[in-house]
Design a protein around this motif. Structure first.
Motif, PDB file in Angstrom:
ATOM      1  N   ARG A  35       0.830  -1.204   0.000  1.00  0.00           N
ATOM      2  CA  ARG A  35       0.000   0.000   0.000  1.00  0.00           C
ATOM      3  C   ARG A  35       0.870   1.262   0.000  1.00  0.00           C
ATOM      4  O   ARG A  35       0.613   2.210  -0.754  1.00  0.00           O
ATOM      5  CB  ARG A  35      -0.933  -0.009   1.210  1.00  0.00           C
ATOM      6  N   VAL A  36       1.921   1.271   0.819  1.00  0.00           N
ATOM      7  CA  VAL A  36       2.841   2.417   0.849  1.00  0.00           C
ATOM      8  C   VAL A  36       3.555   2.562  -0.491  1.00  0.00           C
ATOM      9  O   VAL A  36       3.739   3.671  -1.011  1.00  0.00           O
ATOM     10  CB  VAL A  36       3.869   2.246   1.989  1.00  0.00           C
ATOM     11  N   LEU A  37       3.932   1.422  -1.071  1.00  0.00           N
ATOM     12  CA  LEU A  37       4.638   1.449  -2.351  1.00  0.00           C
ATOM     13  C   LEU A  37       3.778   2.061  -3.449  1.00  0.00           C
ATOM     14  O   LEU A  37       4.229   2.938  -4.190  1.00  0.00           O
ATOM     15  CB  LEU A  37       5.044   0.025  -2.741  1.00  0.00           C
ATOM     16  N   THR A  38       2.536   1.591  -3.559  1.00  0.00           N
ATOM     17  CA  THR A  38       1.690   2.021  -4.673  1.00  0.00           C
ATOM     18  C   THR A  38       1.128   3.424  -4.489  1.00  0.00           C
ATOM     19  O   THR A  38       0.903   4.135  -5.478  1.00  0.00           O
ATOM     20  CB  THR A  38       0.531   1.030  -4.867  1.00  0.00           C
ATOM     21  N   THR A  39       0.900   3.840  -3.263  1.00  0.00           N
ATOM     22  CA  THR A  39       0.276   5.154  -3.043  1.00  0.00           C
ATOM     23  C   THR A  39       1.283   6.286  -2.902  1.00  0.00           C
ATOM     24  O   THR A  39       0.959   7.435  -3.231  1.00  0.00           O
ATOM     25  CB  THR A  39      -0.611   5.118  -1.792  1.00  0.00           C
ATOM     26  N   GLU A  40       2.511   5.968  -2.436  1.00  0.00           N
ATOM     27  CA  GLU A  40       3.482   7.036  -2.181  1.00  0.00           C
ATOM     28  C   GLU A  40       4.784   6.877  -2.963  1.00  0.00           C
ATOM     29  O   GLU A  40       5.212   7.804  -3.663  1.00  0.00           O
ATOM     30  CB  GLU A  40       3.811   7.096  -0.676  1.00  0.00           C
ATOM     31  N   LEU A  41       5.391   5.701  -2.848  1.00  0.00           N
ATOM     32  CA  LEU A  41       6.768   5.566  -3.330  1.00  0.00           C
ATOM     33  C   LEU A  41       6.866   5.433  -4.849  1.00  0.00           C
ATOM     34  O   LEU A  41       7.742   6.046  -5.464  1.00  0.00           O
ATOM     35  CB  LEU A  41       7.432   4.377  -2.640  1.00  0.00           C
ATOM     36  N   ILE A  42       6.008   4.630  -5.471  1.00  0.00           N
ATOM     37  CA  ILE A  42       6.080   4.486  -6.924  1.00  0.00           C
ATOM     38  C   ILE A  42       5.768   5.802  -7.634  1.00  0.00           C
ATOM     39  O   ILE A  42       6.509   6.197  -8.558  1.00  0.00           O
ATOM     40  CB  ILE A  42       5.163   3.347  -7.418  1.00  0.00           C
ATOM     41  N   PRO A  43       4.706   6.522  -7.258  1.00  0.00           N
ATOM     42  CA  PRO A  43       4.466   7.818  -7.916  1.00  0.00           C
ATOM     43  C   PRO A  43       5.641   8.782  -7.775  1.00  0.00           C
ATOM     44  O   PRO A  43       5.990   9.485  -8.737  1.00  0.00           O
ATOM     45  CB  PRO A  43       3.216   8.347  -7.206  1.00  0.00           C
ATOM     46  N   TRP A  44       6.259   8.802  -6.591  1.00  0.00           N
ATOM     47  CA  TRP A  44       7.430   9.666  -6.392  1.00  0.00           C
ATOM     48  C   TRP A  44       8.623   9.212  -7.225  1.00  0.00           C
ATOM     49  O   TRP A  44       9.315  10.030  -7.841  1.00  0.00           O
ATOM     50  CB  TRP A  44       7.803   9.674  -4.904  1.00  0.00           C
ATOM     51  N   ALA A  45       8.859   7.899  -7.287  1.00  0.00           N
ATOM     52  CA  ALA A  45       9.989   7.382  -8.070  1.00  0.00           C
ATOM     53  C   ALA A  45       9.793   7.671  -9.561  1.00  0.00           C
ATOM     54  O   ALA A  45      10.748   8.051 -10.255  1.00  0.00           O
ATOM     55  CB  ALA A  45      10.141   5.878  -7.834  1.00  0.00           C
ATOM     56  N   GLU A  64      20.230  19.440  -8.217  1.00  0.00           N
ATOM     57  CA  GLU A  64      20.924  19.594  -9.493  1.00  0.00           C
ATOM     58  C   GLU A  64      20.463  18.527 -10.503  1.00  0.00           C
ATOM     59  O   GLU A  64      20.249  18.829 -11.693  1.00  0.00           O
ATOM     60  CB  GLU A  64      22.429  19.487  -9.284  1.00  0.00           C
ATOM     61  N   ILE A  65      20.355  17.282 -10.042  1.00  0.00           N
ATOM     62  CA  ILE A  65      19.951  16.197 -10.931  1.00  0.00           C
ATOM     63  C   ILE A  65      18.469  16.295 -11.281  1.00  0.00           C
ATOM     64  O   ILE A  65      18.057  16.003 -12.405  1.00  0.00           O
ATOM     65  CB  ILE A  65      20.260  14.835 -10.299  1.00  0.00           C
ATOM     66  N   GLY A  66      17.662  16.722 -10.301  1.00  0.00           N
ATOM     67  CA  GLY A  66      16.228  16.787 -10.521  1.00  0.00           C
ATOM     68  C   GLY A  66      15.458  15.716  -9.785  1.00  0.00           C
ATOM     69  O   GLY A  66      14.340  15.361 -10.161  1.00  0.00           O
ATOM     70  N   ILE A  67      16.041  15.184  -8.692  1.00  0.00           N
ATOM     71  CA  ILE A  67      15.388  14.165  -7.877  1.00  0.00           C
ATOM     72  C   ILE A  67      14.631  14.872  -6.748  1.00  0.00           C
ATOM     73  O   ILE A  67      15.209  15.664  -6.009  1.00  0.00           O
ATOM     74  CB  ILE A  67      16.392  13.176  -7.286  1.00  0.00           C
ATOM     75  N   PHE A  68      13.357  14.586  -6.629  1.00  0.00           N
ATOM     76  CA  PHE A  68      12.558  15.181  -5.559  1.00  0.00           C
ATOM     77  C   PHE A  68      12.890  14.503  -4.232  1.00  0.00           C
ATOM     78  O   PHE A  68      13.252  13.329  -4.187  1.00  0.00           O
ATOM     79  CB  PHE A  68      11.067  15.049  -5.866  1.00  0.00           C
ATOM     80  N   SER A  69      12.726  15.242  -3.145  1.00  0.00           N
ATOM     81  CA  SER A  69      13.033  14.681  -1.832  1.00  0.00           C
ATOM     82  C   SER A  69      12.129  13.489  -1.544  1.00  0.00           C
ATOM     83  O   SER A  69      10.935  13.505  -1.902  1.00  0.00           O
ATOM     84  CB  SER A  69      12.829  15.743  -0.748  1.00  0.00           C
ATOM     85  N   PRO A  70      12.663  12.456  -0.906  1.00  0.00           N
ATOM     86  CA  PRO A  70      11.862  11.249  -0.629  1.00  0.00           C
ATOM     87  C   PRO A  70      10.676  11.568   0.266  1.00  0.00           C
ATOM     88  O   PRO A  70      10.764  12.428   1.150  1.00  0.00           O
ATOM     89  CB  PRO A  70      12.850  10.326   0.082  1.00  0.00           C
ATOM     90  N   PRO A  71       9.542  10.913   0.050  1.00  0.00           N
ATOM     91  CA  PRO A  71       8.375  11.130   0.919  1.00  0.00           C
ATOM     92  C   PRO A  71       8.626  10.570   2.300  1.00  0.00           C
ATOM     93  O   PRO A  71       9.446   9.671   2.481  1.00  0.00           O
ATOM     94  CB  PRO A  71       7.259  10.374   0.192  1.00  0.00           C
TER      95      PRO A  71
END
Length: 266
Positions: free
Chosen positions: A220-230, A259-266
């Motif tokens: 649930r955490v993966l699909t709702t938060e981490l995958i969209p962020w990745a 610089e690279i364009g990686i958003f901060s981790p949730p």
């Protein structure tokens, strides 16, 4: 004299059958051995390279995929899968590096991330938050080593072999920049980011099938938060192979992410 030594001098046929033919045969065998060695040396494009046919690559890909799905921590099988399925993608990654000043410098200088090339004590002594300090912290906390990355074997191009080698050796730096551990959840998140970034079939496979091993809460955490962020970070970021990380050890992780364009981790 015929009776002096109890034997007679051999005739021309005896010489031809008994002496001349073995010498020719020996020279021919030596020539064939030399030709075989020369051909083998020509086929081997770099140290450790194993030339394979398309059919052999397909068989290796199928076998390594099955083993990698059965045991995702079989890094040797994951490596073989990456090499045997990446032939269509690696030229694109190389071109991205060639058309970027920093990436082109990496291609030209061929740096390696190994314990033999790292001054671990110096990196460990850098301030908290710097890439070098956080990278060594990641290695220590997760008990991993850059020396576990297998050398390329099945890529039939010396430059492309370096490209996939470079990808492997910056993988742990992706964990560091994304703030992900080496457990199954962290590996799946990194694979989603790398799949978007590189398009390597091995990364796509890991991203797609890795979640089946997660429990319901982590899924649930993966699909709702981490995958969209990745996915968002992967699309927004510059090519991760175009960063000369060895020259960025003293830069903070936060500024390198920006610089690279990686958003901060949730």
């Amino acid at each position: 004299h015929p009776g002096a030594g109890g034997s007679r001098s051999p005739g021309p046929r005896a010489l031809s059958a008994g002496a001349v033919r073995p010498r020719h045969a020996g020279r021919r065998a030596a020539a064939e051995d030399g030709a075989a060695e020369e051909q083998e040396g020509c086929c081997q494009l770099y140290p450790g390279h194993i030339p394979t046919s398309p059919l052999q690559k397909a068989l290796l890909a199928a076998g390594s995929a099955a083993m990698a799905l059965y045991d995702p921590y079989r890094h040797d099988m994951v490596a073989v899968l990456g090499e045997t399925t990446g032939c269509l993608v690696l030229p694109n990654l190389r071109d991205k590096m060639k058309h970027d000043p920093e990436g082109y410098r990496i291609l030209r200088e061929r740096p390696r991330i190994r314990l033999s090339t790292l001054d671990v004590n110096r990196l460990r002594g850098l301030p908290d938050g710097t890439l070098g300090r956080e990278y060594t912290r990641f290695l220590e906390d997760n008990k991993v080593s850059p020396d576990t990355r297998m050398p390329a074997k099945f890529v039939d191009d010396e430059e492309l072999a370096y490209v996939i080698q470079r990808y492997r050796e910056v993988h742990d730096l992706m964990h560091t920049l994304l703030g992900m551990p080496t457990n199954m959840l962290g590996e799946v998140v990194v694979k989603w980011f790398e799949a978007i970034q590189t398009g390597l079939p091995m990364c796509v496979l890991g991203a797609a099938f890795g979640p089946v091993r997660l429990n319901a809460r982590k899924l649930r955490v993966l699909t709702t938060e981490l995958i969209p962020w990745a996915i968002q970070s992967g699309r927004n970021a510059n090519c991760i192979l175009n960063i000369y990380y060895e020259r960025r050890w003293e830069q903070t992780v936060e500024s390198l992410r920006e610089e690279i364009g990686i958003f901060s981790p949730p």
